[in-house]
Design a protein around this motif. Structure first.
Motif, short mmCIF file in Angstrom:
data_model
loop_
_atom_site.label_atom_id
_atom_site.label_comp_id
_atom_site.label_asym_id
_atom_site.label_seq_id
_atom_site.Cartn_x
_atom_site.Cartn_y
_atom_site.Cartn_z
N THR A 47 43.36 43.92 29.97
CA THR A 47 45.06 43.97 29.71
C THR A 47 45.67 44.85 30.54
OG1 THR A 47 44.93 45.45 27.86
CG2 THR A 47 44.45 43.61 27.32
N VAL A 48 44.89 45.53 31.42
CA VAL A 48 45.47 46.65 32.43
C VAL A 48 46.14 45.85 33.33
CG1 VAL A 48 45.18 48.33 34.12
CG2 VAL A 48 43.64 48.28 32.13
N ALA A 49 47.64 46.22 33.34
CA ALA A 49 48.32 45.66 34.37
C ALA A 49 48.38 46.31 35.99
CB ALA A 49 49.93 45.76 34.12
N ALA A 50 47.10 46.07 36.51
CA ALA A 50 47.18 46.63 37.77
C ALA A 50 45.95 45.60 38.55
CB ALA A 50 46.37 48.02 37.58
N ALA A 51 45.91 45.79 39.83
CA ALA A 51 45.16 44.72 40.54
C ALA A 51 43.71 45.21 40.89
CB ALA A 51 45.76 44.61 42.09
N VAL A 52 43.05 45.60 39.66
CA VAL A 52 41.65 45.81 39.62
C VAL A 52 40.96 45.23 38.81
CG1 VAL A 52 42.11 48.31 40.73
CG2 VAL A 52 42.10 47.90 38.14
N ASP A 53 39.83 44.95 38.87
CA ASP A 53 38.93 44.10 38.08
C ASP A 53 38.34 44.97 36.84
OD1 ASP A 53 38.83 42.02 39.78
OD2 ASP A 53 37.18 42.37 40.97
N ALA A 54 38.44 44.07 35.75
CA ALA A 54 37.97 44.78 34.36
C ALA A 54 36.84 45.43 34.37
CB ALA A 54 38.02 43.83 33.40
N ASP A 55 35.69 45.06 34.93
CA ASP A 55 34.33 45.58 35.03
C ASP A 55 34.15 46.53 36.14
OD1 ASP A 55 34.72 43.76 37.47
OD2 ASP A 55 32.52 43.89 37.73
N LEU A 56 35.23 46.75 37.00
CA LEU A 56 35.14 48.16 37.68
C LEU A 56 35.62 49.23 37.02
CD1 LEU A 56 35.90 46.70 41.30
CD2 LEU A 56 33.76 47.37 40.39
N ILE A 57 36.71 48.86 36.30
CA ILE A 57 37.44 50.06 35.30
C ILE A 57 36.13 50.44 34.39
CG2 ILE A 57 39.11 50.48 33.65
CD1 ILE A 57 40.82 48.29 35.04
N ASP A 58 35.63 49.50 33.63
CA ASP A 58 34.64 50.03 32.63
C ASP A 58 33.43 50.73 33.19
OD1 ASP A 58 35.77 48.45 30.71
OD2 ASP A 58 34.69 46.65 31.01
N GLU A 59 33.26 50.40 34.36
CA GLU A 59 31.94 51.17 35.23
C GLU A 59 32.52 52.47 35.33
OE1 GLU A 59 30.83 49.07 38.76
OE2 GLU A 59 30.05 47.17 37.57
N MET A 60 33.42 52.72 36.16
CA MET A 60 34.29 54.09 36.40
C MET A 60 34.53 54.75 35.21
SD MET A 60 35.11 55.91 38.87
CE MET A 60 35.21 54.86 40.12
N VAL A 61 35.15 54.34 34.10
CA VAL A 61 34.88 55.11 32.67
C VAL A 61 33.62 55.43 32.19
CG1 VAL A 61 35.53 54.96 30.24
CG2 VAL A 61 37.08 53.93 32.11
N ALA A 62 32.57 54.66 32.45
CA ALA A 62 31.53 54.89 31.88
C ALA A 62 30.64 56.04 32.86
CB ALA A 62 30.26 53.77 32.12
N GLU A 63 30.95 56.15 34.10
CA GLU A 63 30.34 56.99 35.29
C GLU A 63 31.18 58.41 35.25
OE1 GLU A 63 31.95 55.66 39.45
OE2 GLU A 63 29.97 54.51 38.68
N THR A 91 44.83 40.13 52.99
CA THR A 91 45.24 39.60 51.85
C THR A 91 44.22 38.68 51.20
OG1 THR A 91 47.53 39.29 52.35
CG2 THR A 91 46.70 37.67 50.59
N VAL A 92 43.71 39.06 50.17
CA VAL A 92 42.42 38.22 49.45
C VAL A 92 43.07 37.52 48.41
CG1 VAL A 92 40.02 38.16 48.76
CG2 VAL A 92 40.82 39.53 50.63
N ASP A 93 42.93 36.16 48.40
CA ASP A 93 43.67 35.53 47.19
C ASP A 93 44.94 36.02 46.77
OD1 ASP A 93 41.59 33.88 47.09
OD2 ASP A 93 40.31 35.05 46.09
N ASP A 94 44.95 36.77 45.33
CA ASP A 94 46.37 37.11 45.02
C ASP A 94 46.41 38.64 45.01
OD1 ASP A 94 44.48 37.72 43.24
OD2 ASP A 94 45.80 37.31 41.52
N LEU A 129 46.90 46.18 45.77
CA LEU A 129 48.05 45.65 45.02
C LEU A 129 48.15 44.28 44.76
CD1 LEU A 129 50.82 47.83 47.17
CD2 LEU A 129 49.64 48.21 44.73
N ARG A 130 48.70 44.02 43.89
CA ARG A 130 49.06 42.43 43.61
C ARG A 130 50.04 41.89 44.65
NH1 ARG A 130 49.92 42.51 37.13
NH2 ARG A 130 47.81 42.36 36.51
N ARG A 131 49.60 40.63 45.19
CA ARG A 131 50.33 40.46 46.27
C ARG A 131 51.77 39.57 45.90
NH1 ARG A 131 50.41 35.14 49.35
NH2 ARG A 131 48.90 34.35 47.83
N GLU A 132 52.99 40.28 46.29
CA GLU A 132 54.25 39.86 45.66
C GLU A 132 54.58 38.43 46.27
OE1 GLU A 132 56.57 43.18 46.89
OE2 GLU A 132 56.55 43.70 44.67
N ILE A 133 54.89 37.44 45.76
CA ILE A 133 55.09 36.17 46.32
C ILE A 133 56.60 35.76 45.89
CG2 ILE A 133 54.63 33.57 46.09
CD1 ILE A 133 51.91 34.48 44.91
N ASP A 134 57.32 35.12 47.14
CA ASP A 134 58.77 35.12 47.17
C ASP A 134 58.90 33.88 46.34
OD1 ASP A 134 59.19 37.40 48.37
OD2 ASP A 134 59.38 36.33 50.20
#
Length: 322
Positions: free
Chosen positions: A196-212, A246-249, A317-322
């Motif tokens: 639910t984090v409002a940032a352009a990072v993957d949830a599993d990477l956040i979990d790994e960072m918290v764990a380590e 740019t990679v996807d969104d 960052l999330r890509r801003e789309i006009d």
């Protein structure tokens, strides 16, 4: 009076908090919208109106009801559905939120009697452009035309519990598993869920960072969401030999270490531990995205590019789309 003053937010540069006050007339609800209102150019003496919109998924990436406020003509105030004005408090712009938009089937379906200031609902502010017309509104009347409308997208509660209307309308019988789980979670010292984090990072990477690391999830999330919300670093800061990719969104901006330390970290005004964890996390995310992009490029051209290397860092960052 509640322990938190009207309009207090957990992080003014990030999310908007729904605060509650006990008054002689009952419970009153407020939001501090200083930053989004000024960013959108709303006059501080503007006449405003509220609506609930269920059709802004494309603009907000949120499927469900959102609160929307915006400017109306002064002469429209007498006939507006929920006319209001900014309340000025210590250079902040506060808005009173009509309970009808919070606690009914036409609104967010919050349990207003049980709503507590110690676990407030947090909204992500999103500009909807220059104008929004009659796009739903409430059962009382169609929504008015609003100038410079701002959506407040319900994201999660301060204890990490994701927003869900309570009770869910698609659950029959007396048992509501969503409501029961929500109440159970609020009784614990919950932290924001990675998904639910409002940032352009993957949830599993956040979990790994918290764990380590020894950094709390809540502190790390605060920094990650501040980076996304404030966008202190953007494409203009990219180093000359590594243009934004740019990679996807999402967009990967490669910066030098001095830019991260002297521009971004200084602007965040957060503890060194969470900031350093966020730096390493953004680097991991950038490397993952660039590897994915290289695979796509290799499929098309038979070769792939080179990822960035030390001493560079990255901001995703999330890509801003006009």
């Amino acid at each position: 009076m509640s322990e938190n003053p009207i309009g207090t937010v957990a992080d003014r540069n990030r999310l908007v908090e729904l605060s509650v006050e006990e008054t002689d007339d009952g419970r009153a609800f407020f939001v501090d919208v200083t930053d989004p209102a000024r960013d959108a150019g709303l006059p501080e003496d503007a006449s405003l109106d509220w609506m609930v919109d269920r059709d802004v998924e494309a603009e907000t990436e949120h499927a469900g009801p959102v609160l929307v406020f915006g400017e109306i003509e002064a002469e429209e105030a007498e006939t507006a559905t929920f006319p209001t004005e900014f309340l000025h408090e210590d250079d902040r712009l506060l808005l009173s939120v009509p309970p009808t938009l919070l606690g009914t089937d036409d609104g967010l379906d919050l349990d207003l009697d049980a709503y507590a200031d110690d676990t407030p609902l947090l909204f992500y502010p999103a500009s909807l452009g220059e104008e929004t017309g009659e796009r739903g509104g409430t059962s009382r009347r169609p929504a008015p035309t609003l100038a410079n409308p701002i959506a407040l997208v319900p994201l999660r509660y301060a204890d990490g519990t994701p927003y869900e209307p309570v009770p869910r309308r698609d659950v029959d019988g007396e048992s509501d598993p969503i409501a029961e789980a929500t109440l159970e979670r609020r009784g614990e010292n919950a932290e924001p869920r990675s998904a639910t984090v409002a940032a352009a990072v993957d949830a599993d990477l956040i979990d790994e960072m918290v764990a380590e690391s020894d950094v709390s999830r809540a502190a790390l999330v605060d920094v990650l969401e501040a980076i996304e919300r404030r966008r202190v670093i953007d494409a203009d800061y990219a180093v000359a030999d590594n243009q934004p990719v740019t990679v996807d969104d999402r967009i990967v901006v490669v910066v030098d270490r001095e830019t991260w330390d002297d521009v971004l970290a200084d602007a965040l005004d957060a503890d060194a531990g969470p900031v350093d964890s966020a730096r390493r996390l953004h680097r991991k995310q950038a490397e993952r995205l660039l590897r994915a992009g290289e695979v796509d490029d290799a499929d098309e051209s038979g070769e792939s590019g080179e990822a960035f290397e030390e001493p560079y860092e990255a901001v995703v960052l999330r890509r801003e789309i006009d």
